[in-house]
Structures are given as C-alpha cells and as structure tokens.
Design a protein around this motif. Sequence first.
Motif, PDB file in Angstrom:
ATOM      1  N   SER A 244     -11.418   0.778 -23.680  1.00 55.55           N
ATOM      2  CA  SER A 244     -11.022  -0.255 -24.642  1.00 55.55           C
ATOM      3  C   SER A 244     -10.137   0.391 -25.695  1.00 55.55           C
ATOM      4  N   GLY A 245      -9.336  -0.449 -26.350  1.00 55.36           N
ATOM      5  CA  GLY A 245      -8.463   0.050 -27.395  1.00 55.36           C
ATOM      6  C   GLY A 245      -7.008   0.004 -26.971  1.00 55.36           C
ATOM      7  N   ARG A 246      -6.420   1.161 -26.789  1.00 53.81           N
ATOM      8  CA  ARG A 246      -5.014   1.298 -26.438  1.00 53.81           C
ATOM      9  C   ARG A 246      -4.723   0.622 -25.109  1.00 53.81           C
ATOM     10  N   ALA A 247      -3.464   0.257 -24.868  1.00 56.85           N
ATOM     11  CA  ALA A 247      -3.059  -0.372 -23.624  1.00 56.85           C
ATOM     12  C   ALA A 247      -3.456   0.492 -22.443  1.00 56.85           C
ATOM     13  N   PHE A 248      -4.450   0.047 -21.722  1.00 63.58           N
ATOM     14  CA  PHE A 248      -5.009   0.825 -20.624  1.00 63.58           C
ATOM     15  C   PHE A 248      -4.005   1.038 -19.509  1.00 63.58           C
ATOM     16  N   SER A 249      -3.196   0.028 -19.234  1.00 61.67           N
ATOM     17  CA  SER A 249      -2.288   0.104 -18.095  1.00 61.67           C
ATOM     18  C   SER A 249      -1.217   1.168 -18.280  1.00 61.67           C
ATOM     19  N   ASN A 250      -0.974   1.606 -19.499  1.00 64.33           N
ATOM     20  CA  ASN A 250       0.044   2.613 -19.758  1.00 64.33           C
ATOM     21  C   ASN A 250      -0.499   4.037 -19.749  1.00 64.33           C
ATOM     22  N   SER A 251      -1.790   4.173 -19.529  1.00 63.64           N
ATOM     23  CA  SER A 251      -2.442   5.483 -19.636  1.00 63.64           C
ATOM     24  C   SER A 251      -2.807   6.052 -18.275  1.00 63.64           C
ATOM     25  N   ALA A 252      -2.522   7.337 -18.099  1.00 57.46           N
ATOM     26  CA  ALA A 252      -3.099   8.052 -16.966  1.00 57.46           C
ATOM     27  C   ALA A 252      -4.552   8.353 -17.310  1.00 57.46           C
ATOM     28  N   MET A 253      -5.394   8.359 -16.298  1.00 62.21           N
ATOM     29  CA  MET A 253      -6.828   8.566 -16.488  1.00 62.21           C
ATOM     30  C   MET A 253      -7.296   9.716 -15.614  1.00 62.21           C
TER      31      MET A 253
ATOM     32  N   ILE B 149      -5.490   9.778 -12.025  1.00 65.77           N
ATOM     33  CA  ILE B 149      -4.716   8.672 -11.493  1.00 65.77           C
ATOM     34  C   ILE B 149      -3.689   8.246 -12.535  1.00 65.77           C
ATOM     35  N   SER B 150      -2.459   8.038 -12.086  1.00 59.74           N
ATOM     36  CA  SER B 150      -1.381   7.688 -13.000  1.00 59.74           C
ATOM     37  C   SER B 150      -1.386   6.192 -13.310  1.00 59.74           C
ATOM     38  N   TRP B 151      -0.473   5.770 -14.166  1.00 60.04           N
ATOM     39  CA  TRP B 151      -0.357   4.352 -14.516  1.00 60.04           C
ATOM     40  C   TRP B 151      -0.039   3.514 -13.284  1.00 60.04           C
ATOM     41  N   SER B 152       0.662   4.113 -12.315  1.00 60.47           N
ATOM     42  CA  SER B 152       1.079   3.373 -11.129  1.00 60.47           C
ATOM     43  C   SER B 152       0.063   3.458 -10.002  1.00 60.47           C
ATOM     44  N   GLY B 153      -0.995   4.238 -10.195  1.00 63.39           N
ATOM     45  CA  GLY B 153      -2.021   4.330  -9.160  1.00 63.39           C
ATOM     46  C   GLY B 153      -1.945   5.566  -8.286  1.00 63.39           C
ATOM     47  N   THR B 154      -0.993   6.456  -8.566  1.00 62.06           N
ATOM     48  CA  THR B 154      -0.916   7.708  -7.799  1.00 62.06           C
ATOM     49  C   THR B 154      -2.072   8.619  -8.207  1.00 62.06           C
ATOM     50  N   SER B 155      -2.760   9.184  -7.207  1.00 67.20           N
ATOM     51  CA  SER B 155      -3.950   9.972  -7.507  1.00 67.20           C
ATOM     52  C   SER B 155      -3.847  11.388  -6.960  1.00 67.20           C
ATOM     53  N   TYR B 156      -4.582  12.277  -7.608  1.00 67.16           N
ATOM     54  CA  TYR B 156      -4.639  13.681  -7.205  1.00 67.16           C
ATOM     55  C   TYR B 156      -6.077  14.156  -7.346  1.00 67.16           C
TER      56      TYR B 156
ATOM     57  N   THR C  48     -13.010   9.419  -4.362  1.00 64.63           N
ATOM     58  CA  THR C  48     -11.861   8.535  -4.500  1.00 64.63           C
ATOM     59  C   THR C  48     -11.823   7.967  -5.906  1.00 64.63           C
ATOM     60  N   ILE C  49     -10.688   8.143  -6.567  1.00 66.92           N
ATOM     61  CA  ILE C  49     -10.496   7.573  -7.899  1.00 66.92           C
ATOM     62  C   ILE C  49      -9.705   6.277  -7.766  1.00 66.92           C
ATOM     63  N   SER C  50     -10.076   5.273  -8.550  1.00 68.60           N
ATOM     64  CA  SER C  50      -9.374   3.997  -8.506  1.00 68.60           C
ATOM     65  C   SER C  50      -9.423   3.361  -9.890  1.00 68.60           C
ATOM     66  N   ARG C  51      -8.537   2.404 -10.128  1.00 73.29           N
ATOM     67  CA  ARG C  51      -8.528   1.738 -11.425  1.00 73.29           C
ATOM     68  C   ARG C  51      -8.335   0.245 -11.238  1.00 73.29           C
ATOM     69  N   ASP C  52      -8.917  -0.503 -12.149  1.00 70.47           N
ATOM     70  CA  ASP C  52      -8.817  -1.964 -12.150  1.00 70.47           C
ATOM     71  C   ASP C  52      -8.176  -2.360 -13.476  1.00 70.47           C
ATOM     72  N   TYR C  53      -6.929  -2.859 -13.399  1.00 68.37           N
ATOM     73  CA  TYR C  53      -6.188  -3.183 -14.618  1.00 68.37           C
ATOM     74  C   TYR C  53      -6.745  -4.420 -15.303  1.00 68.37           C
ATOM     75  N   ASN C  54      -7.337  -5.303 -14.560  1.00 68.39           N
ATOM     76  CA  ASN C  54      -7.914  -6.517 -15.159  1.00 68.39           C
ATOM     77  C   ASN C  54      -9.196  -6.211 -15.928  1.00 68.39           C
ATOM     78  N   LYS C  55      -9.993  -5.308 -15.374  1.00 65.79           N
ATOM     79  CA  LYS C  55     -11.267  -4.972 -16.004  1.00 65.79           C
ATOM     80  C   LYS C  55     -11.158  -3.791 -16.964  1.00 65.79           C
TER      81      LYS C  55
END
Length: 123
Positions: free
Chosen positions: A25-34, A51-58, A68-75
């Motif tokens: 929560s807080g800053r624009a999540f979609s712009n952040s690598a996690m 995982i990058s903003w675009s979903g590329t993972s390492y 496996t790392i994954s992200r949900d932009y809606n949640k």
Amino acid sequence: QVQLVESGGGLVQAGGSLRLSCAASGRAFSNSAMGWFRQAPGKEREFVATISWSGTSYYEDSVKGRFTISRDYNKNTVDLQMNNLKPEDTARYYCAARASAWASFELKAYNYWGQGTQVTVSS
C-alpha cells in the motif's frame, strides 16, 4: 512511502509447498519492482526472487524451478509460490519494494521492506 505486509509463512515438511503473499500500500505499486529475500539465523539476508513492473522475473539459482514469483496489479500483491521445499529453505522471508520499475537482486537497491514471515521446513 510504501507499506509491505507479508503473510503465508509456517511449518512444512520437506517436499511440501507454501505460498507467501505480500500486500503493498502507499506508492503506485504498478511502477515498482518487487523482490523476496530471506535470512536464516546467523546468516546474511540473501536474494530469492524479483519481478519488474512488467512482470519479468529472476531467481536465485537454488530456487529456480521450485519457486515462482508473481504479482497482481489489481490486488497490489506479490506472491512467492514455493514448491518442493527443502530444510535449507528455512529462513525468515522478506518482501521488498524498489522506487524503480526495474528488477534487481541487490539488497541495497530496495527502498522499502516488510517485517518478514517465518518459513520452517522440517526434514
């Protein structure tokens, strides 16, 4: 400012699975690598996955093919699915966020950290 809260840790037998989740929560999540990092007792905190903003993972070599790392932009969440767990995966797992869209495996590249969640794998 970004707030990160991890959940999903626990005790599991070797060969089992766990799914960690990090709510941001807080800053624009979609712009952040996690990223996910872990720290075992007496050891330094180490990289697990990013995982990058675009979903590329390492991934760190020892977890490739198992985690496996994954992200949900809606949640506004980033998850770490961990399969075929081994006793050496036992650690406290931390979620981290960058003030950048690009993935990184370096601890110092991350600006925000959660409190962590404990994962214990018994043999």
